[in-house]
Design an enzyme around this catalytic site. Structure first.
Site, PDB file in Angstrom:
ATOM      1  N   MET A  88       9.320 -73.717  58.073  1.00  0.00           N
ATOM      2  CA  MET A  88       9.441 -75.105  57.645  1.00  0.00           C
ATOM      3  C   MET A  88       9.589 -75.245  56.127  1.00  0.00           C
ATOM      4  O   MET A  88       9.097 -76.193  55.529  1.00  0.00           O
ATOM      5  CB  MET A  88       8.241 -75.911  58.171  1.00  0.00           C
ATOM      6  CG  MET A  88       8.073 -75.838  59.679  1.00  0.00           C
ATOM      7  SD  MET A  88       9.595 -76.136  60.636  1.00  0.00           S
ATOM      8  CE  MET A  88       9.451 -77.883  60.900  1.00  0.00           C
ATOM      9  N   ASN A 105      19.081 -70.217  62.315  1.00  0.00           N
ATOM     10  CA  ASN A 105      17.944 -71.114  62.521  1.00  0.00           C
ATOM     11  C   ASN A 105      18.000 -71.715  63.920  1.00  0.00           C
ATOM     12  O   ASN A 105      19.074 -71.859  64.498  1.00  0.00           O
ATOM     13  CB  ASN A 105      17.991 -72.257  61.490  1.00  0.00           C
ATOM     14  CG  ASN A 105      16.791 -73.188  61.582  1.00  0.00           C
ATOM     15  OD1 ASN A 105      15.654 -72.739  61.792  1.00  0.00           O
ATOM     16  ND2 ASN A 105      17.017 -74.489  61.431  1.00  0.00           N
ATOM     17  N   HIS A 107      16.657 -75.161  66.037  1.00  0.00           N
ATOM     18  CA  HIS A 107      16.116 -76.506  65.804  1.00  0.00           C
ATOM     19  C   HIS A 107      15.975 -77.227  67.145  1.00  0.00           C
ATOM     20  O   HIS A 107      16.901 -77.183  67.964  1.00  0.00           O
ATOM     21  CB  HIS A 107      17.031 -77.285  64.854  1.00  0.00           C
ATOM     22  CG  HIS A 107      16.457 -78.615  64.489  1.00  0.00           C
ATOM     23  ND1 HIS A 107      15.407 -78.747  63.596  1.00  0.00           N
ATOM     24  CD2 HIS A 107      16.742 -79.863  64.931  1.00  0.00           C
ATOM     25  CE1 HIS A 107      15.084 -80.027  63.496  1.00  0.00           C
ATOM     26  NE2 HIS A 107      15.882 -80.719  64.298  1.00  0.00           N
TER      27      HIS A 107
HETATM   28  C1  GAR Z   1      10.358 -74.686  67.210  1.00  0.00           C
HETATM   29  O1  GAR Z   1      10.413 -75.764  68.106  1.00  0.00           O
HETATM   30  C2  GAR Z   1      11.541 -74.697  66.282  1.00  0.00           C
HETATM   31  O2  GAR Z   1      12.729 -75.121  66.880  1.00  0.00           O
HETATM   32  C3  GAR Z   1      11.098 -75.672  65.222  1.00  0.00           C
HETATM   33  O3  GAR Z   1       9.751 -75.322  65.000  1.00  0.00           O
HETATM   34  C4  GAR Z   1       9.182 -74.890  66.238  1.00  0.00           C
HETATM   35  C5  GAR Z   1       8.451 -73.597  65.985  1.00  0.00           C
HETATM   36  O4  GAR Z   1       7.745 -73.187  67.128  1.00  0.00           O
HETATM   37  N1  GAR Z   1      11.897 -75.597  64.040  1.00  0.00           N
HETATM   38  C6  GAR Z   1      12.260 -76.647  63.327  1.00  0.00           C
HETATM   39  O5  GAR Z   1      11.875 -77.779  63.550  1.00  0.00           O
HETATM   40  C7  GAR Z   1      13.208 -76.357  62.170  1.00  0.00           C
HETATM   41  N2  GAR Z   1      13.593 -77.544  61.528  1.00  0.00           N
HETATM   42  P1  GAR Z   1       7.189 -71.707  67.210  1.00  0.00           P
HETATM   43  O6  GAR Z   1       6.456 -71.451  65.883  1.00  0.00           O
HETATM   44  O7  GAR Z   1       6.233 -71.718  68.363  1.00  0.00           O
HETATM   45  O8  GAR Z   1       8.332 -70.771  67.396  1.00  0.00           O
END
Ligand code: GAR
Length: 195
Positions: A88, A105, A107
């Site tokens: 993030m 990435n 999303h």
């Molecule tokens: C995931 O849903 C990913 O797509 C999102 O953070 C989460 C991480 O989950 N990413 C974003 O929002 C990027 N802008 P995780 O740590 O359990 O993999």
């Protein structure tokens, strides 16, 4: 074998799936290290339990210091692909240009809808009937860059934010590895052909 670094900021469930798939031989890559922007990220424990080296990027000392450390580790480990998995932080143009078209990435929405944080909640609260998951190459803007793959997720009238999150994460865990497999296999074939 393609050397990759996975960057996280939180739970690290996408990272965990990627590492496991590498270990199972489903992904032709080796995770050189997992880097976290947060020292207390849950995902760091998961990575350690999987025997993967971990690095905390010192964002508390400023973005420049953190990115210097990142670039140093990427170079030291001869990393070819940087995989963002719930990372993030916004990478500066310097990092993006150093790894142009080699940063991926995931999303949790159908970009360009709902970029930024809390995308699942944003989509749920907006009331869209279909949301989804996007995997894309990273450019200098937030949640932006050439789209590699997308998968839709329907939002039913019975969904809650929790059930929707579960559905989106299940798709993420499947889709990210599918896309990475294609990228890394292409890389492997290029190496074999001496390109
Ligand atoms: C995931 O849903 C990913 O797509 C999102 O953070 C989460 C991480 O989950 N990413 C974003 O929002 C990027 N802008 P995780 O740590 O359990 O993999």
């Amino acid at each position: 074998m393609t050397s990759v670094a996975v960057l996280i900021s939180g739970r690290g469930t996408n990272m965990e799936t990627i590492v496991k798939n590498c270990k199972l031989g489903k992904l032709p890559a080796n995770v050189a290290f997992v880097g976290s922007s947060k020292k207390d990220a849950e995902g760091l424990v998961k990575a350690k339990n999987l025997g993967i080296p971990t690095i905390v990027l010192p964002y508390d000392e400023g973005k420049d210091t953190a990115e210097e450390k990142l670039l140093e580790e990427l170079k030291k480990n001869q990393v070819e692909w940087v995989v963002l998995a719930g990372f993030m932080k916004i990478l500066s143009p310097k990092v993006v240009r150093s790894y142009m078209n080699r940063i991926v990435n995931i999303h949790p929405s159908l970009l360009p809808s709902f970029p930024g944080v809390n995308a699942i909640k944003q989509a749920f609260e907006y009331g869209v009937k279909v949301t989804g998951v996007t995997v894309h190459l990273v450019d200098e803007k937030v949640d932006h860059g050439p789209i590699l793959a997308q998968m839709p997720v329907r939002i039913s009238p019975y969904d809650t934010i929790e059930t929707l999150e579960k559905k989106v994460h299940r798709i993420e865990h499947y889709l990210y590895s599918e896309v990475l497999k294609e990228l890394f296999t292409r890389e492997l074939n290029k190496t074999r052909r001496g390109i």
